[in-house]
Design an enzyme around this catalytic site. Sequence first.
Site, PDB file in Angstrom:
ATOM      1  N   SER A 124       0.810  -1.213   0.000  1.00  0.00           N
ATOM      2  CA  SER A 124       0.000   0.000   0.000  1.00  0.00           C
ATOM      3  C   SER A 124       0.847   1.269   0.000  1.00  0.00           C
ATOM      4  CB  SER A 124      -0.946   0.008   1.202  1.00  0.00           C
ATOM      5  OG  SER A 124      -0.227   0.253   2.379  1.00  0.00           O
ATOM      6  N   LYS A 162       0.053   4.613   6.544  1.00  0.00           N
ATOM      7  CA  LYS A 162      -0.504   5.536   5.554  1.00  0.00           C
ATOM      8  C   LYS A 162       0.080   6.926   5.757  1.00  0.00           C
ATOM      9  CE  LYS A 162      -3.606   2.806   3.629  1.00  0.00           C
ATOM     10  NZ  LYS A 162      -4.415   2.111   4.608  1.00  0.00           N
TER      11      LYS A 162
END
Lengths: 205, 205
Positions: A124, A162
């Site tokens: 990710s 993130k």
Amino acid sequence: MLTERQQDTLTFIQHYIRDHGRSPLVAEIADGLGISSQGTTHRYIQALVNAGLLERNVGRTRGLQLINQHDDQPEQPILSVILPVMGKIAAGRLIEAIPDESEIDLGDMFSGSNRFVLKVNGDSMIDKAILSGDWVVIQSQQTARHGEIVVALVDGYDATLKTLLTNDDGTVTLMPANENYEPVTLAAERVSIQGIVVGQLRTYP
Amino acid sequence: MLTERQQDTLTFIQHYIRDHGRSPLVAEIADGLGISSQGTTHRYIQALVNAGLLERNVGRTRGLQLINQHDDQPEQPILSVILPVMGKIAAGRLIEAIPDESEIDLGDMFSGSNRFVLKVNGDSMIDKAILSGDWVVIQSQQTARHGEIVVALVDGYDATLKTLLTNDDGTVTLMPANENYEPVTLAAERVSIQGIVVGQLRTYP
DNA sequence: GGAAAGTGCTTACGGAACGCCAACAGGATA
DNA sequence: TATCCTGTTGGCGTTCCGTAAGCACTTTCC
């Protein structure tokens, strides 16, 4: 008793051997000492040999050998992984020396209080050059600023790596660095910061 | 104490045996070292045999044999930067513990003889997740295998960080990991390997 | 002031390290 | 048996490196 330059010479040799695993050339020592005369350098080496601090395999290239002076020392746990730095590498040029930086200490780079390491699983963050299998060094803290890469828990669950974006309306956005994933915008209260990424490591087999 | 070329020779033989499951011919070693004289190559082999690092079945083709000898070095564990490992981080789950790995030692990961660090300048390896400003740990060696990321000099100049591809026709291709750059295919003689990438580091401000 | 120590430079020599080539010997193979 | 392949040996040359000696300059201390 060693003179100043003799001490410099010994220190240089010790560092060189530690970093390169073999003894330096006389010319390399001269260079390291900032003098251009191998003859002078050789005199220092000779002094160290006479002082019993060095041994020499006469006639051999890189034939110097350190004498372990006091191995009865309790071996203090030095926290430092020191690697020599050769320079910068770029397209179209030779390797370029970096001034004032001849070695880097991984301890300085990555150690610190309240830090830990996570192994990254998944892609990710691939667009931020963090791959699956990489290690990330996390500074453990509960707050983070706009744009930092964070370890975040959503609703006490769902830990993710993130980029954190703080929005004007009090919400935050967790932005993956992979176009196959969708950014998530949430009320700030639902997001619990575990820490921020301060380093990243990768080894190649 | 091995000379540089003796070390190269040993490394080549080790890699060859690992890759092919049998020992190389003298001519193959010569080729791997980039020299055309089997006589010179044989001298290096003899030096390694004398040093007790190799054994030879005289008169036999591919009669070289490695001697396993890593029991004479107590391997000083001075260098260690230890960070705790919390676990794996993944999308959709809590942080997952990694069994049998509660801490990682940067010394183990990155230290080694004949290693040094380069600072990367430029984005030619961006698709391999190596960014400008990253540090790469280089294992200094003169040979590399297909697919490894190498520091290569072209014509003794032009140092670059590229993926090495060895072609069947004796040429090698230096493959950048960025679509804005073109791969370069050259005669193997023009490419001088300086080392291979064994690690990569990044810090975040 | 002068001797001694410390530091630096240059030059020279011999051997080490490295490379090439030619030749030979012995096993493998046709 | 004849030939090829491979390993081995020796000679030759070049470049690199260690060693040594001599000279010059500065600082320190008596």
